[in-house]
Design a protein around this motif. Structure first.
Motif, PDB file in Angstrom:
ATOM      1  N   LEU A  79      10.134   8.178   0.411  1.00 40.60           N
ATOM      2  CA  LEU A  79       9.517   7.802  -1.192  1.00 40.60           C
ATOM      3  C   LEU A  79       8.860   9.277  -0.990  1.00 40.60           C
ATOM      4  CD1 LEU A  79       8.938   4.783  -0.727  1.00 40.60           C
ATOM      5  CD2 LEU A  79      10.888   6.034  -2.438  1.00 40.60           C
ATOM      6  N   ALA A  80       8.232   9.697  -0.242  1.00 44.71           N
ATOM      7  CA  ALA A  80       7.235  10.558  -0.336  1.00 44.71           C
ATOM      8  C   ALA A  80       7.390  12.677  -0.772  1.00 44.71           C
ATOM      9  CB  ALA A  80       5.761  10.756   0.412  1.00 44.71           C
ATOM     10  N   ASP A  81       8.417  12.519   0.056  1.00 46.04           N
ATOM     11  CA  ASP A  81       9.172  13.949   0.124  1.00 46.04           C
ATOM     12  C   ASP A  81      10.676  14.002  -0.680  1.00 46.04           C
ATOM     13  OD1 ASP A  81      11.174  12.601   2.184  1.00 46.04           O
ATOM     14  OD2 ASP A  81      10.367  13.429   3.511  1.00 46.04           O
ATOM     15  N   GLY A 101       0.149  -1.609   0.069  1.00 41.93           N
ATOM     16  CA  GLY A 101      -0.096   0.471  -0.013  1.00 41.93           C
ATOM     17  C   GLY A 101       0.983   1.253   0.106  1.00 41.93           C
ATOM     18  N   TRP A 102       1.808   1.340   0.770  1.00 47.14           N
ATOM     19  CA  TRP A 102       3.051   2.324   0.940  1.00 47.14           C
ATOM     20  C   TRP A 102       3.857   3.069   0.170  1.00 47.14           C
ATOM     21  CZ3 TRP A 102       3.446   2.453   6.993  1.00 47.14           C
ATOM     22  CH2 TRP A 102       2.112   3.057   7.787  1.00 47.14           C
ATOM     23  N   LEU A 103       4.912   1.618  -0.653  1.00 44.08           N
ATOM     24  CA  LEU A 103       5.202   1.984  -1.305  1.00 44.08           C
ATOM     25  C   LEU A 103       6.031   1.471  -2.260  1.00 44.08           C
ATOM     26  CD1 LEU A 103       8.429  -0.084   1.565  1.00 44.08           C
ATOM     27  CD2 LEU A 103       7.341   2.363   1.851  1.00 44.08           C
ATOM     28  N   VAL A 151       8.839   1.361  -5.504  1.00 46.88           N
ATOM     29  CA  VAL A 151       9.541  -0.481  -4.624  1.00 46.88           C
ATOM     30  C   VAL A 151       9.009  -1.293  -4.871  1.00 46.88           C
ATOM     31  CG1 VAL A 151      10.403  -1.142  -2.700  1.00 46.88           C
ATOM     32  CG2 VAL A 151       9.934   1.778  -3.187  1.00 46.88           C
ATOM     33  N   VAL A 152       9.761  -2.440  -5.471  1.00 47.06           N
ATOM     34  CA  VAL A 152       8.961  -3.876  -5.981  1.00 47.06           C
ATOM     35  C   VAL A 152       9.265  -4.807  -4.802  1.00 47.06           C
ATOM     36  CG1 VAL A 152       9.651  -5.291  -7.886  1.00 47.06           C
ATOM     37  CG2 VAL A 152       9.330  -2.931  -7.954  1.00 47.06           C
TER      38      VAL A 152
END
Length: 421
Positions: free
Chosen positions: A405-407, A329-331, A336-337
């Motif tokens: 990852l988000a920022d 859900g997040w990565l 990201v795998v």
């Protein structure tokens, strides 16, 4: 699966292993900015009882007992071997010896196994095995004029038994394999693969370094021939801690160690002129055992045996399932795998993810107080240790991973590796 932080807190409240966490240095920090250590599959935390155990050997046995303490030290390698056999490895007394390093033990058992299969001139290993394993295989093959048959393995899914089966024939002497793949955490079916190798008439030498203390080995039940492993990961024995080797009882008299040291000699204190190997597992000893390191191992292995490898494996599966579910859900939306088997039953106790900038992500996570490790070519490896890692630690670590990852803060770090990990 409830993926809220409150659900992780509830899992911790019901965790039968929760009490072990307070027995490790630094593991009881509950602060919001605490270090989240997810590298227990590389170096375990220090048990709080370890300094006193080592100090006792130094200040009492060495300082006071002096050379007289060898009366008790000399049997420690087999005494601790028996403890590992019963409490961790699922082996019998007299089948495990503590000492040397994993690399040295691997060399000893591989060379001895190859010698015990005359007329067979091939050694088999996996292309994705830990480097030292492949290097030792190549070295023994060169020494003995043998051929190395290196079989391919999927970087994420691990060894395919059908590929191994195709590589087995009457020329193969010894097969060297890892129980848990160091990069992806893929778990090999030790009993089934052992039977497969036996059907070809070869011996199998298992490297348990990334599985011992986190998943059951069941060496006796599997009929395993040979095994080696380190003790500084899930057994929490400290950097440079002594390794161990396992030789099935009925094979011991058939094998002769290529390192003919005095701790492998029958009646060693007779100081005889000719090497005559000891009758049991002690024949695989070499030089003086690392007494201080074994004091630390006794503490770490004792805690693992007390917790129970079965319970540790169950918690490890649950924690890695949480890692994978949160990553989905997040990565995943950030590219990201998952680079480990998706089924928890096919994994050890660590999970790996692939990303083109994995090195930068690893450095950014460390900067945020999350300690993973990097593995080539582009992998971030997360190893929550069941003895002292909480479910909420996993949740918080993944939340920090999402934030990095988000920022885009990972972009602030050099793209090239600047140090050895």
């Amino acid at each position: 699966m409830d993926l809220t932080r409150n659900a992780a807190v509830a899992l911790d409240a019901a965790d039968p292993l929760a009490g072990f966490r307070s027995r490790f240095a630094g593991a009881d920090d509950d602060g919001p900015d605490r270090l989240l250590y997810l590298d227990g599959n590389s170096l375990g935390r220090m048990p709080l009882a370890t300094p006193a155990a080592v100090r006792r050997v130094v200040e009492e046995e060495w300082a006071t007992g002096l050379v007289g303490s060898w009366a008790s030290w000399v049997g420690t390698a087999t005494r601790l071997g028996d403890a590992l056999a019963a409490g961790v490895l699922g082996a019998r007394p007299g089948e495990v010896l503590v000492g040397d390093t994993t690399t040295v033990n691997l060399y000893k058992l591989l060379a001895a196994g190859a010698r015990a299969r005359p007329g067979r001139d091939v050694l088999v290993c996996s292309a994705d095995d830990f480097p030292t394993d492949r290097y030792v295989v190549a070295g023994v093959a060169a020494e003995r004029g043998m051929t190395v048959r290196e079989i391919p393995a999927d970087l994420d899914e691990g060894l395919d038994p059908t590929v191994l089966a195709a590589a087995l024939d009457e020329r193969v002497a010894v097969v060297v394999l890892s129980h848990v793949a160091y990069r992806s955490g893929a778990l090999a079916d030790l009993p089934a693969i052992t039977r497969l190798v036996h059907d070809s008439g070869a011996l199998v030498l298992w490297d348990l370094s990334h599985s011992v203390g986190s998943v059951p080995a069941g060496l006796t039940a599997a009929g395993a021939d040979l095994a080696v492993g380190c003790t500084y990961k899930y057994l929490n024995s400290g950097p440079g801690a002594p390794a161990f080797l396992y030789v099935r009882q009925d094979l011991q008299t058939q094998l002769r160690s290529p390192i003919q040291g005095w701790f492998g000699q029958r009646d060693q204190f007779e100081m005889g002129p000719v090497y005559d190997p000891a009758p049991g597992i002690e024949r695989f000893g070499a030089g003086t055992p690392p007494v201080l390191g074994m004091a630390a191992l006794e503490v770490g292995a004792g805690i693992v045996a007390e917790a129970g490898v079965g319970r540790l494996a169950a918690k490890g599966r649950a924690m890695t399932e949480l890692v994978v579910a949160l990553a989905d859900g997040w990565l995943a939306p950030h590219g990201v795998v998952l680079a480990s088997p998706r089924s928890a039953g096919r994994r050890g106790s660590h999970v790996t993810f692939a990303h083109p900038q994995a090195w930068q992500l690893t450095q950014a996570l460390i900067d945020r107080g999350v300690v993973p490790d990097f593995r080539t070519p582009d992998r971030v490896r997360l190893g929550p240790a069941p003895l002292y890692t909480r479910f909420v630690d996993v949740w918080d670590a993944m939340e920090r991973f999402r934030a990095v990852l988000a920022d885009g803060s990972w972009k602030d770090f050099p793209a090239e590796r600047s140090r050895v990990t």
